[in-house]
Scaffold this motif. Sequence first.
Motif, PDB file in Angstrom:
ATOM      1  N   GLU A  45       0.804  -1.209   0.000  1.00  0.00           N
ATOM      2  CA  GLU A  45       0.000   0.000   0.000  1.00  0.00           C
ATOM      3  C   GLU A  45       0.843   1.267   0.000  1.00  0.00           C
ATOM      4  O   GLU A  45       0.358   2.335  -0.378  1.00  0.00           O
ATOM      5  N   ASP A  46       2.107   1.150   0.421  1.00  0.00           N
ATOM      6  CA  ASP A  46       2.979   2.325   0.417  1.00  0.00           C
ATOM      7  C   ASP A  46       3.683   2.521  -0.915  1.00  0.00           C
ATOM      8  O   ASP A  46       4.489   3.432  -1.081  1.00  0.00           O
ATOM      9  N   GLY A  47       3.371   1.662  -1.879  1.00  0.00           N
ATOM     10  CA  GLY A  47       3.957   1.784  -3.206  1.00  0.00           C
ATOM     11  C   GLY A  47       5.337   1.194  -3.342  1.00  0.00           C
ATOM     12  O   GLY A  47       5.907   1.179  -4.437  1.00  0.00           O
ATOM     13  N   GLN A  48       5.898   0.672  -2.243  1.00  0.00           N
ATOM     14  CA  GLN A  48       7.258   0.134  -2.278  1.00  0.00           C
ATOM     15  C   GLN A  48       7.236  -1.367  -2.589  1.00  0.00           C
ATOM     16  O   GLN A  48       6.303  -2.078  -2.226  1.00  0.00           O
ATOM     17  N   GLY A 249      -9.184  -4.015  -2.327  1.00  0.00           N
ATOM     18  CA  GLY A 249     -10.348  -3.709  -1.510  1.00  0.00           C
ATOM     19  C   GLY A 249     -10.044  -2.714  -0.417  1.00  0.00           C
ATOM     20  O   GLY A 249     -10.895  -1.898  -0.032  1.00  0.00           O
ATOM     21  N   LYS A 250      -8.826  -2.734   0.096  1.00  0.00           N
ATOM     22  CA  LYS A 250      -8.442  -1.810   1.162  1.00  0.00           C
ATOM     23  C   LYS A 250      -8.251  -0.387   0.644  1.00  0.00           C
ATOM     24  O   LYS A 250      -8.698   0.574   1.266  1.00  0.00           O
ATOM     25  N   ILE A 251      -7.574  -0.262  -0.508  1.00  0.00           N
ATOM     26  CA  ILE A 251      -7.326   1.092  -1.002  1.00  0.00           C
ATOM     27  C   ILE A 251      -8.559   1.675  -1.665  1.00  0.00           C
ATOM     28  O   ILE A 251      -8.655   2.895  -1.828  1.00  0.00           O
ATOM     29  N   ALA A 420      -3.546   2.744 -11.237  1.00  0.00           N
ATOM     30  CA  ALA A 420      -2.585   3.844 -11.096  1.00  0.00           C
ATOM     31  C   ALA A 420      -1.374   3.412 -10.292  1.00  0.00           C
ATOM     32  O   ALA A 420      -0.230   3.736 -10.633  1.00  0.00           O
ATOM     33  N   PHE A 421      -1.608   2.690  -9.188  1.00  0.00           N
ATOM     34  CA  PHE A 421      -0.498   2.164  -8.386  1.00  0.00           C
ATOM     35  C   PHE A 421       0.442   1.351  -9.262  1.00  0.00           C
ATOM     36  O   PHE A 421       1.664   1.538  -9.234  1.00  0.00           O
ATOM     37  N   MET A 422      -0.138   0.417 -10.026  1.00  0.00           N
ATOM     38  CA  MET A 422       0.698  -0.476 -10.823  1.00  0.00           C
ATOM     39  C   MET A 422       1.459   0.275 -11.900  1.00  0.00           C
ATOM     40  O   MET A 422       2.656   0.045 -12.129  1.00  0.00           O
ATOM     41  N   SER A 451      -6.160   8.891  -1.920  1.00  0.00           N
ATOM     42  CA  SER A 451      -5.471   9.331  -0.704  1.00  0.00           C
ATOM     43  C   SER A 451      -4.285   8.423  -0.387  1.00  0.00           C
ATOM     44  O   SER A 451      -3.218   8.883   0.035  1.00  0.00           O
ATOM     45  N   VAL A 452      -4.443   7.117  -0.618  1.00  0.00           N
ATOM     46  CA  VAL A 452      -3.342   6.175  -0.404  1.00  0.00           C
ATOM     47  C   VAL A 452      -2.282   6.373  -1.479  1.00  0.00           C
ATOM     48  O   VAL A 452      -1.079   6.306  -1.222  1.00  0.00           O
ATOM     49  N   LEU A 453      -2.723   6.625  -2.703  1.00  0.00           N
ATOM     50  CA  LEU A 453      -1.800   6.862  -3.812  1.00  0.00           C
ATOM     51  C   LEU A 453      -0.941   8.086  -3.550  1.00  0.00           C
ATOM     52  O   LEU A 453       0.281   8.067  -3.781  1.00  0.00           O
TER      53      LEU A 453
END
Length: 508
Positions: A45-48, A249-251, A420-422, A451-453
Amino acid sequence: MSSPSISPGVTKFSEQDREGHSAPWIQPKKNIVLTSHGRPPWYGEDGQRICDAFVIGIAGSIPTVIILSQASSGHFYKYHTPEELVLAHANKLDFDHPDALDMPIFASCLADLKAGKQSNIPIYSFSEHQRLEEKKYLYGASVIIAEGIMALVDPSLRALYDLKVFVQCDPDLMLARRIKRDVKERGRAVDGILDQYLRYVKPSYDNFVRPTAAHADIIVPGSNNAVAIDLMCTHIRQQLQERSKRFRGKIAIPHLYLPSKSGASTPESTIEDLDLHIMPQTRQIEGIFTILRDKDSSRQDFVFFADRLATLLVEHALQFLPYTPKTVVTPVGAEYDGQKQAAKYVCGVTIMRSGGALERGFRRVINDVPVGSLLVQSDFTTGDPLLLQVMLPQYVKLRHLAEETWVFLLDAQIGTAAAAFMAIRVLLDHGVKEDHIIFVTFLVARTGGVSVLRRAFPGVKIICGAVDEHMKEGWMEGYKGEGNPDGRGRAVWLMQPGMGQIGDRYYL
């Protein structure tokens, strides 16, 4: 398993090495193509990045297997001096010795692929017996099989493998296959075949290859090995399942699932918190969105106004490129102090397929830059994003260029933010700087994954046409997925009021 050279959803198996060996443990087809469901998330979720690719090193009396081969493709033969070229053309250069291979380059490319980065591997010409200037682009593997008779010789390579395999084949069978092949396919005399085998091949195997069996985790027989192969596949499958990360589901609705840094549930973010760059809400923009949101709008109207809005968005996004002062002389002879766009390389990347609705507008504004694409689709069972195809511009494929490249990332909306994350993670893997990514989109859901992104990638600039307030959790009709005893389908998250399925409305 995935082939990074073409698509993360396709793996190619080849059963011939540079000498044309028939694979002793994959028979009888000459080529086998396996398809998979694509590359699932390799980040949190932190993008790392949270896991490396799973690397298997296969050595022994075998030819090429898949993806990354030491010698059969010739990619990792050393650059030859003029003296070595003379010997090579006279068939007097020992290509079966470890010194013939560029082990440091092989280890470097493998380390990049394991770490989720792209790699550009050398290309070798067998006709010229020389490494070429051109390189081959590889990216996106969840499983990497590094193959070669010398694959377990070098300690730096062995340190990269998660599983080390040695394939042991009867020497008489290997020789018989070589003679049969060279006589039938290459018209060679048996005497010459035996001379080469005794001079180079067998001594190399006895001195360098066979001893590396001591480093193997598994020794697989060259024939009658169905049980061994099944055990390997079971182990690999288990490793991949343990590395899987499901968080869409979380993000999608973060305030319900994800804790904040303080440990409390994440509050709904304000527009100011999200740091979005929103188009000024003029009556023209509101009029365009009214047409685009109307379910009764004709496809002709939808396409026309989607292209118009995309053009306005990209024009607005141009201000986030770097500029430098420039003085010009006007037609009347006066000087004018202006600005000149200073980005060294600029390109576009479309998240398919809904992102294609912005591509025409992008090309209207910036018509002389390359545009690539990423195919990201949802897994029908989990809803998580799957990377199915990577077709990036050359500016991004080559790491030394990617570091100086500005990328316009195009997608129709940011709802759950899973795609977007991917897409952002793919660009970062290639060396694109976070603050060089400009994300252009029609809509953003304030209470969705944005917001997570933003927390994961604060340097990315997000330019949008409007912000919708809500994400609604529902079910996809017509699909019986996991966790649905009533057969309602799998969970989906819809933006409200939204614009519906933008890709379908634009293309169908």
